[in-house]
Design an enzyme around this catalytic site. Sequence first.
Site, PDB file in Angstrom:
ATOM      1  CE  LYS A 243      -3.768  -1.889   2.886  1.00  0.00           C
ATOM      2  NZ  LYS A 243      -4.939  -1.711   2.011  1.00  0.00           N
ATOM      3  NE  ARG A 317     -10.932 -10.347  -1.025  1.00  0.00           N
ATOM      4  CZ  ARG A 317     -11.319  -9.462  -1.962  1.00  0.00           C
ATOM      5  NH1 ARG A 317     -11.677  -9.882  -3.159  1.00  0.00           N
ATOM      6  NH2 ARG A 317     -11.358  -8.179  -1.687  1.00  0.00           N
TER       7      ARG A 317
END
Length: 498
Positions: A243, A317
Site C-alpha cells: 500500500k 478474504r
Amino acid sequence: MLDHLVARAAKSTAILPLSEKTLGNWSKVQSAAVQAWVKAAGFKAKPGSFLLLPDEAGRAVRFLAGVEEGIDRWSLAALPAGLPHGAYHLEDDELSPAQATAHAFAWAMGCYRFARYRSDAKEFSSLVWPKAADKPAVERAVRAIGLGRDLINTPAEHMGPADLAKAVEKVGAAHKAKVTTIVGDALLKQNYPTIHAVGRAAATDRAPRLIDLAWKGPGAEKGPLLTLVGKGVCFDTGGLDLKPRGGMMMMKKDMGGAASVLALAQMIMEAKLPLRLRLMIPAVENSVSGNAIRPLDVVKTRKGLTVEINDTDAEGRLILGDALAEADAHKPDLIIDMATLTGAARVALGPDLPVLFANDDDLADSLLRHGRAEGDPFWRLPLWKPYRRMLDSKVADIANCEPGSFGGAITAALYLAEFVSASTKWMHIDTYGWTAGLGAGRPDGGEPLGIRGLFAFVEDWLKQATKSPVLPARAAPRAKTVSRAASKRPLPRPRARR
C-alpha cells in the site's frame, strides 16, 4: 463511561430535554421572564444545544437541552463535557422507558475518550440514572462499544495477533467461555493453510493464529448454534502489493471486524442469551519479508479449493475463508461474519453504512429492520452470482480478487460464499470500523458499527429459532420432528492451545 452514570448524588442540577416541538408547548406555560430569557438566548432546542435557566441570584436552576423528536440516542452526549462540571439529573417524569434509556446511553457515550497514550486528564459531569431507563441494556451496549473502540484505536504495536488473543481470553474468562488458540506452524498441522500463508511473513512474536471461543448460555444445550467470524488483520501493509503511505495510515483498524464480533459476543454473553455461541477470529499481520505470499502464488485452503493470489492486499478474504470453512463444517444455525474488507463498499455507501450480504432474504430483512429501529443501520447489496466469473482463474479453482475495479464488495462476498454451504444461513457484513467524527459521543476513531442493531436482531432471531412448531388445525397425528435449531448437536470440540 459508565462511571458517569450514578445511582444518586447529594446535589444535582435538573436537565429538561426539549425538542423544537415540545419547546413551544413548554414556553407557553412559563413566566414572561423565562420566555424573554429563552428568546434572548436564541435557544431553539437544536439537538446537542443547551441553555442555563438561572434564578434571580444568577444561580443555575435547571438546564434546557435540545434533543431530536422521538428516540434520540446522541444529542445529550454533548452535555457531559459541555456543561459546568458537576452532577445532573433529568426531569424524566414524562420520559418513556425508551427515551430514558436512550438519554442514559447518550450521556455515557459522551464520556468516551481513548486516553491510553494521553497525559492530560479530561473531566466529565455525572448523570443520575433516569428512573425509567433500562439499566442493563445501557450498560451492555456501552461496555461493548467501549471495548470495540479501544481495540480498534490501539496502534498495531500494542494490538498484534497475540494481543487480540489476550483480549478474547479476557472477555471469555469473564463469562466462563472456553478459548483456544492455534498459533504459527500449528495452523499447517491443523489445516488452516491460508491463515498461515497470509501471516507467516510477520515477526515470530506476531505469528498468525486462529482464536476460537465457545460458550453456552443458560439451558442452551439444545439451543441454536450461532457462529461469529471476524477479520483480525492487526496491521495491513498490503503485503508485496504494498500500500502507499496514505493507504496504510488507518490500517491499525483492519481488525475492526474482529473487534466488532468480540463486542457483539460480549453483549450476547452478558445478556445470557440461551444459545450456543462460537466466535472465530483469524488474527494475522500482513507484512513484507522474504517468505511473504507473492502475487500469482497458488495456495490451498482448508476447504480444499486452490486460490490464485491476484493481489496480496486482498488478504482478509483469504483468512476468513479458512475460518468460514471450519465454521460451516459444524452446521451452525447461522453464521455472521464482519470484516473491514473492501474499499469498494466505502465507495458505494460511504463510511457510516456497513454493507450487508445475505443468502436468506428473511434474515436480511430482519437485520435491516432492527438496524433502523436501533439507529444503527445497514444497507444490503446483492450476492450477484453472474459476477462470480470475475473470480475465475486459469491455474486454480478461484482467484482471490477480480482483475478489474468493478463490483469489488460483491466479488469479495462471492469469494467468501465459496466457503459456506448453500444450506447454511449466512450473513456477511463489510464494515468500515471507523467514524470520522459524527458528533458528540461518536468521536473520530474506531467504531464497532452495527453491533447494537445486530444484538437486537440476534435476540429476535433466537426467539424465532426456538419457537415450537404449531400444527395446523385438525391435522392428522404425526411423528414429532426435531428442527436443526433444537437438535442436540454438540459444540465443536475445542483444540489444544498452542
